[in-house]
Design a protein around this motif. Structure first.
Motif, PDB file in Angstrom:
ATOM      1  N   VAL A 110      71.536   1.317  38.288  1.00  0.00           N
ATOM      2  CA  VAL A 110      72.956   1.691  38.242  1.00  0.00           C
ATOM      3  C   VAL A 110      73.105   3.209  38.281  1.00  0.00           C
ATOM      4  O   VAL A 110      72.427   3.929  37.544  1.00  0.00           O
ATOM      5  N   ASN A 111      73.982   3.681  39.157  1.00  0.00           N
ATOM      6  CA  ASN A 111      74.433   5.066  39.128  1.00  0.00           C
ATOM      7  C   ASN A 111      75.843   5.042  38.553  1.00  0.00           C
ATOM      8  O   ASN A 111      76.808   4.718  39.257  1.00  0.00           O
ATOM      9  N   PHE A 112      75.968   5.329  37.260  1.00  0.00           N
ATOM     10  CA  PHE A 112      77.253   5.182  36.597  1.00  0.00           C
ATOM     11  C   PHE A 112      78.269   6.219  37.063  1.00  0.00           C
ATOM     12  O   PHE A 112      79.462   5.936  37.128  1.00  0.00           O
ATOM     13  N   LYS A 113      77.810   7.406  37.421  1.00  0.00           N
ATOM     14  CA  LYS A 113      78.736   8.439  37.880  1.00  0.00           C
ATOM     15  C   LYS A 113      79.370   8.063  39.206  1.00  0.00           C
ATOM     16  O   LYS A 113      80.574   8.245  39.421  1.00  0.00           O
ATOM     17  N   ARG A 114      78.560   7.536  40.123  1.00  0.00           N
ATOM     18  CA  ARG A 114      79.064   7.150  41.443  1.00  0.00           C
ATOM     19  C   ARG A 114      79.534   5.698  41.489  1.00  0.00           C
ATOM     20  O   ARG A 114      80.056   5.246  42.503  1.00  0.00           O
ATOM     21  N   ARG A 115      79.296   4.983  40.400  1.00  0.00           N
ATOM     22  CA  ARG A 115      79.660   3.567  40.317  1.00  0.00           C
ATOM     23  C   ARG A 115      79.069   2.760  41.474  1.00  0.00           C
ATOM     24  O   ARG A 115      79.777   2.107  42.236  1.00  0.00           O
ATOM     25  N   LYS A 116      77.743   2.821  41.542  1.00  0.00           N
ATOM     26  CA  LYS A 116      77.016   2.099  42.583  1.00  0.00           C
ATOM     27  C   LYS A 116      75.858   1.332  41.959  1.00  0.00           C
ATOM     28  O   LYS A 116      75.238   1.789  40.993  1.00  0.00           O
ATOM     29  N   LEU A 117      75.582   0.152  42.536  1.00  0.00           N
ATOM     30  CA  LEU A 117      74.472  -0.687  42.091  1.00  0.00           C
ATOM     31  C   LEU A 117      73.439  -0.812  43.192  1.00  0.00           C
ATOM     32  O   LEU A 117      73.777  -0.848  44.380  1.00  0.00           O
ATOM     33  N   LYS A 118      72.181  -0.905  42.788  1.00  0.00           N
ATOM     34  CA  LYS A 118      71.095  -1.232  43.710  1.00  0.00           C
ATOM     35  C   LYS A 118      70.362  -2.442  43.156  1.00  0.00           C
ATOM     36  O   LYS A 118      69.943  -2.451  41.996  1.00  0.00           O
ATOM     37  N   LEU A 119      70.210  -3.463  43.999  1.00  0.00           N
ATOM     38  CA  LEU A 119      69.585  -4.708  43.551  1.00  0.00           C
ATOM     39  C   LEU A 119      68.173  -4.880  44.099  1.00  0.00           C
ATOM     40  O   LEU A 119      67.569  -5.942  43.906  1.00  0.00           O
ATOM     41  N   ASN A 120      67.635  -3.837  44.742  1.00  0.00           N
ATOM     42  CA  ASN A 120      66.342  -3.947  45.422  1.00  0.00           C
ATOM     43  C   ASN A 120      65.249  -4.524  44.547  1.00  0.00           C
ATOM     44  O   ASN A 120      64.468  -5.370  44.983  1.00  0.00           O
ATOM     45  N   TYR A 121      65.176  -4.045  43.296  1.00  0.00           N
ATOM     46  CA  TYR A 121      64.060  -4.422  42.430  1.00  0.00           C
ATOM     47  C   TYR A 121      64.456  -5.422  41.343  1.00  0.00           C
ATOM     48  O   TYR A 121      63.626  -5.786  40.504  1.00  0.00           O
ATOM     49  N   PHE A 122      65.691  -5.865  41.358  1.00  0.00           N
ATOM     50  CA  PHE A 122      66.153  -6.796  40.327  1.00  0.00           C
ATOM     51  C   PHE A 122      65.793  -8.217  40.739  1.00  0.00           C
ATOM     52  O   PHE A 122      66.266  -8.722  41.761  1.00  0.00           O
ATOM     53  N   THR A 123      64.951  -8.871  39.942  1.00  0.00           N
ATOM     54  CA  THR A 123      64.483 -10.219  40.266  1.00  0.00           C
ATOM     55  C   THR A 123      64.926 -11.255  39.231  1.00  0.00           C
ATOM     56  O   THR A 123      64.501 -12.409  39.304  1.00  0.00           O
ATOM     57  N   GLY A 124      65.743 -10.833  38.289  1.00  0.00           N
ATOM     58  CA  GLY A 124      66.246 -11.780  37.300  1.00  0.00           C
ATOM     59  C   GLY A 124      65.818 -11.420  35.888  1.00  0.00           C
ATOM     60  O   GLY A 124      65.020 -10.513  35.664  1.00  0.00           O
ATOM     61  N   LEU A 125      66.375 -12.135  34.917  1.00  0.00           N
ATOM     62  CA  LEU A 125      65.938 -11.985  33.535  1.00  0.00           C
ATOM     63  C   LEU A 125      64.569 -12.647  33.367  1.00  0.00           C
ATOM     64  O   LEU A 125      64.214 -13.559  34.122  1.00  0.00           O
ATOM     65  N   PRO A 126      63.773 -12.221  32.387  1.00  0.00           N
ATOM     66  CA  PRO A 126      62.442 -12.815  32.206  1.00  0.00           C
ATOM     67  C   PRO A 126      62.518 -14.267  31.750  1.00  0.00           C
ATOM     68  O   PRO A 126      63.503 -14.703  31.152  1.00  0.00           O
ATOM     69  N   ALA A 127      61.442 -15.002  32.002  1.00  0.00           N
ATOM     70  CA  ALA A 127      61.425 -16.443  31.750  1.00  0.00           C
ATOM     71  C   ALA A 127      61.716 -16.788  30.295  1.00  0.00           C
ATOM     72  O   ALA A 127      62.418 -17.767  30.010  1.00  0.00           O
ATOM     73  N   LEU A 172      80.604  -1.357  34.254  1.00  0.00           N
ATOM     74  CA  LEU A 172      79.774  -2.493  34.664  1.00  0.00           C
ATOM     75  C   LEU A 172      79.603  -3.515  33.549  1.00  0.00           C
ATOM     76  O   LEU A 172      79.712  -4.714  33.780  1.00  0.00           O
ATOM     77  N   TRP A 173      79.343  -3.027  32.336  1.00  0.00           N
ATOM     78  CA  TRP A 173      79.032  -3.938  31.239  1.00  0.00           C
ATOM     79  C   TRP A 173      80.303  -4.415  30.540  1.00  0.00           C
ATOM     80  O   TRP A 173      81.231  -3.650  30.300  1.00  0.00           O
ATOM     81  N   GLY A 174      80.316  -5.687  30.185  1.00  0.00           N
ATOM     82  CA  GLY A 174      81.465  -6.298  29.533  1.00  0.00           C
ATOM     83  C   GLY A 174      81.509  -6.033  28.038  1.00  0.00           C
ATOM     84  O   GLY A 174      80.821  -5.152  27.511  1.00  0.00           O
ATOM     85  N   GLU A 175      82.305  -6.824  27.333  1.00  0.00           N
ATOM     86  CA  GLU A 175      82.603  -6.521  25.934  1.00  0.00           C
ATOM     87  C   GLU A 175      81.445  -6.748  24.985  1.00  0.00           C
ATOM     88  O   GLU A 175      81.191  -5.945  24.085  1.00  0.00           O
ATOM     89  N   ASN A 176      80.721  -7.836  25.153  1.00  0.00           N
ATOM     90  CA  ASN A 176      79.707  -8.201  24.171  1.00  0.00           C
ATOM     91  C   ASN A 176      78.371  -7.511  24.442  1.00  0.00           C
ATOM     92  O   ASN A 176      77.790  -7.643  25.529  1.00  0.00           O
ATOM     93  N   LEU A 177      77.881  -6.795  23.434  1.00  0.00           N
ATOM     94  CA  LEU A 177      76.528  -6.242  23.442  1.00  0.00           C
ATOM     95  C   LEU A 177      75.728  -7.053  22.431  1.00  0.00           C
ATOM     96  O   LEU A 177      76.050  -7.062  21.241  1.00  0.00           O
ATOM     97  N   VAL A 178      74.696  -7.739  22.898  1.00  0.00           N
ATOM     98  CA  VAL A 178      73.979  -8.689  22.054  1.00  0.00           C
ATOM     99  C   VAL A 178      72.525  -8.240  21.912  1.00  0.00           C
ATOM    100  O   VAL A 178      71.821  -8.086  22.916  1.00  0.00           O
ATOM    101  N   THR A 179      72.077  -8.036  20.675  1.00  0.00           N
ATOM    102  CA  THR A 179      70.730  -7.533  20.429  1.00  0.00           C
ATOM    103  C   THR A 179      69.972  -8.454  19.491  1.00  0.00           C
ATOM    104  O   THR A 179      70.505  -8.897  18.464  1.00  0.00           O
TER     105      THR A 179
END
Length: 274
Positions: A110-127, A172-179
Motif C-alpha cells: 500500500v502507498n497510503f499517500k498516493r492511495r494505491k494498492l499493489k497485489l503482485n506479491y499478495f497470495t492470501g492470509l496464512p493457512a 483502506l482499513w475498516g473500523e475493526n482492528l483485531v489483535t
C-alpha cells in the motif's frame, strides 16, 4: 528460522524513531519510547478508565472517564494452539522493522499517500488463520468481520521494541482492528488526539497472553494507540487483522478492487510479502 534476531546487527530505525541498538544504551534506560505522562487504567467490566484501578468495579477509586471501543476476549486460544501458531510464524523469515520490532506481512502493498494498492506479491492470509477467523466470526461483535490483511509484529526487551503513538489508516482499513496477543502479557496504550493540545490522561488497556483485543469506534478514531518499550518485559508477538473500509465494499468507489483483494485473502494459502 531463529526466533530471535542477533541484536548486534544494524537496526532499521528511520527519522525520529529509535531502538536500543541505535541508541547504544543499556536495557531498561528511559527513552522517548517510554511512558512519560499520567496513565489511567482501563476496566473491561465497567468500560471506563480509572485513575486508581482496583480488583472490583465497586472499589475503583479516584476519577474516571468513559472509554468506548474496546473488547477483550481472554483465552481466545489455548496454550497448545499458541505454541503451534508461534511455531508456524517462526518458520517464516522475519523482516527487521523500526523501533526494535520485527515483522511479517500478509496483505497488499500500500502507498497510503498516493492511495494505491499493489497485489503482485499478495497470495492470501496464512493457512493457520482460517480456523482463527472462523472462531472470530462466532463472536457476535465480529460475526461479519472479513480480514484481508494480517501483520505479525515481534517485540523484545533486548532491542527496546516499541511503537509510537499513531492512528491506523482509515482509507483502506475498516473500523475493526483485531489483535491476538501471544507469548506474554502486555499493555496497549491510548493517547487522545483531536488536533488540539490534549489534557486527557493516557489510557492503558491490559492485553493478557492469548487474548483477543478489538479496537473500534472512539478508541480507533479519536485516540492514537502505542506500545512503549517499558511494558515489554519478555518476547511478545502480536497478530493483527484488518478489514476493508467502506470505500472498498458494496457501493464504494473501489468496490471492484476490494472484491479482488477479498478473493485473494480468503484462499488461506498466503506467504509473507517480501
Amino acid at each position: 528460522m531463529e526466533a530471535m534476531a542477533d541484536i548486534s546487527k544494524k537496526c532499521h530505525c528511520k527519522g525520529i524513531r529509535s531502538c536500543l541498538i541505535c541508541e547504544n544504551v543499556a536495557k531498561g534506560d528511559e527513552t522517548a519510547c517510554s511512558i512519560d505522562q499520567c496513565i489511567w487504567k482501563y476496566c473491561k467490566n465497567c468500560r471506563k478508565a480509572w485513575s486508581v484501578l482496583s480488583d472490583s468495579c465497586s472499589t475503583h477509586l479516584g476519577e474516571s472517564l468513559n472509554f468506548d471501543g474496546i473488547v477483550i476476549v481472554e483465552d481466545f486460544i489455548n496454550p497448545p494452539e499458541e505454541l503451534a501458531i508461534i511455531s508456524a510464524i517462526d518458520a517464516i523469515d522475519w523482516k527487521p522493522s523500526q523501533s526494535g520490532r520485527r515483522k511479517q506481512d500478509f496483505g497488499p502493498k500500500v502507498n497510503f499517500k498516493r492511495r494505491k494498492l499493489k497485489l503482485n506479491y499478495f497470495t492470501g492470509l496464512p493457512a493457520f488463520s482460517k480456523a482463527l477467523v472462523q472462531r472470530m466470526n462466532s463472536l457476535e461483535c465480529l460475526k461479519d468481520f472479513q480480514p484481508i490483511e494480517q501483520c505479525h509484529l515481534e517485540y523484545v526487551p533486548e532491542r527496546g521494541s516499541a511503537i509510537d503513538p499513531h492512528f491506523d489508516d482509515s482509507w483502506l482499513w475498516g473500523e475493526n482492528l483485531v489483535t491476538i496477543n501471544l507469548l506474554s502479557d502486555t499493555s496497549l496504550l491510548f493517547r487522545y488526539n483531536d488536533g488540539e493540545i490534549s489534557h486527557s490522561p493516557d489510557v492503558s488497556v491490559s492485553m493478557p497472553q492469548r487474548s483477543l483485543v478489538i479496537v473500534f469506534g472512539a478508541a480507533r478514531y479519536d485516540w492514537m494507540h502505542y506500545i512503549p518499550r517499558n511494558v515489554i518485559t519478555s518476547r511478545r508477538v502480536a497478530i493483527t487483522y484488518r478489514e476493508l473500509s467502506e470505500e472498498f465494499q458494496g457501493g464504494g468507489d473501489s468496490y471492484e478492487i476490494g472484491q479482488k483483494v477479498m478473493g485473494i485473502a480468503r484462499t488461506y494459502q498466503g506467504k509473507a510479502v517480501p
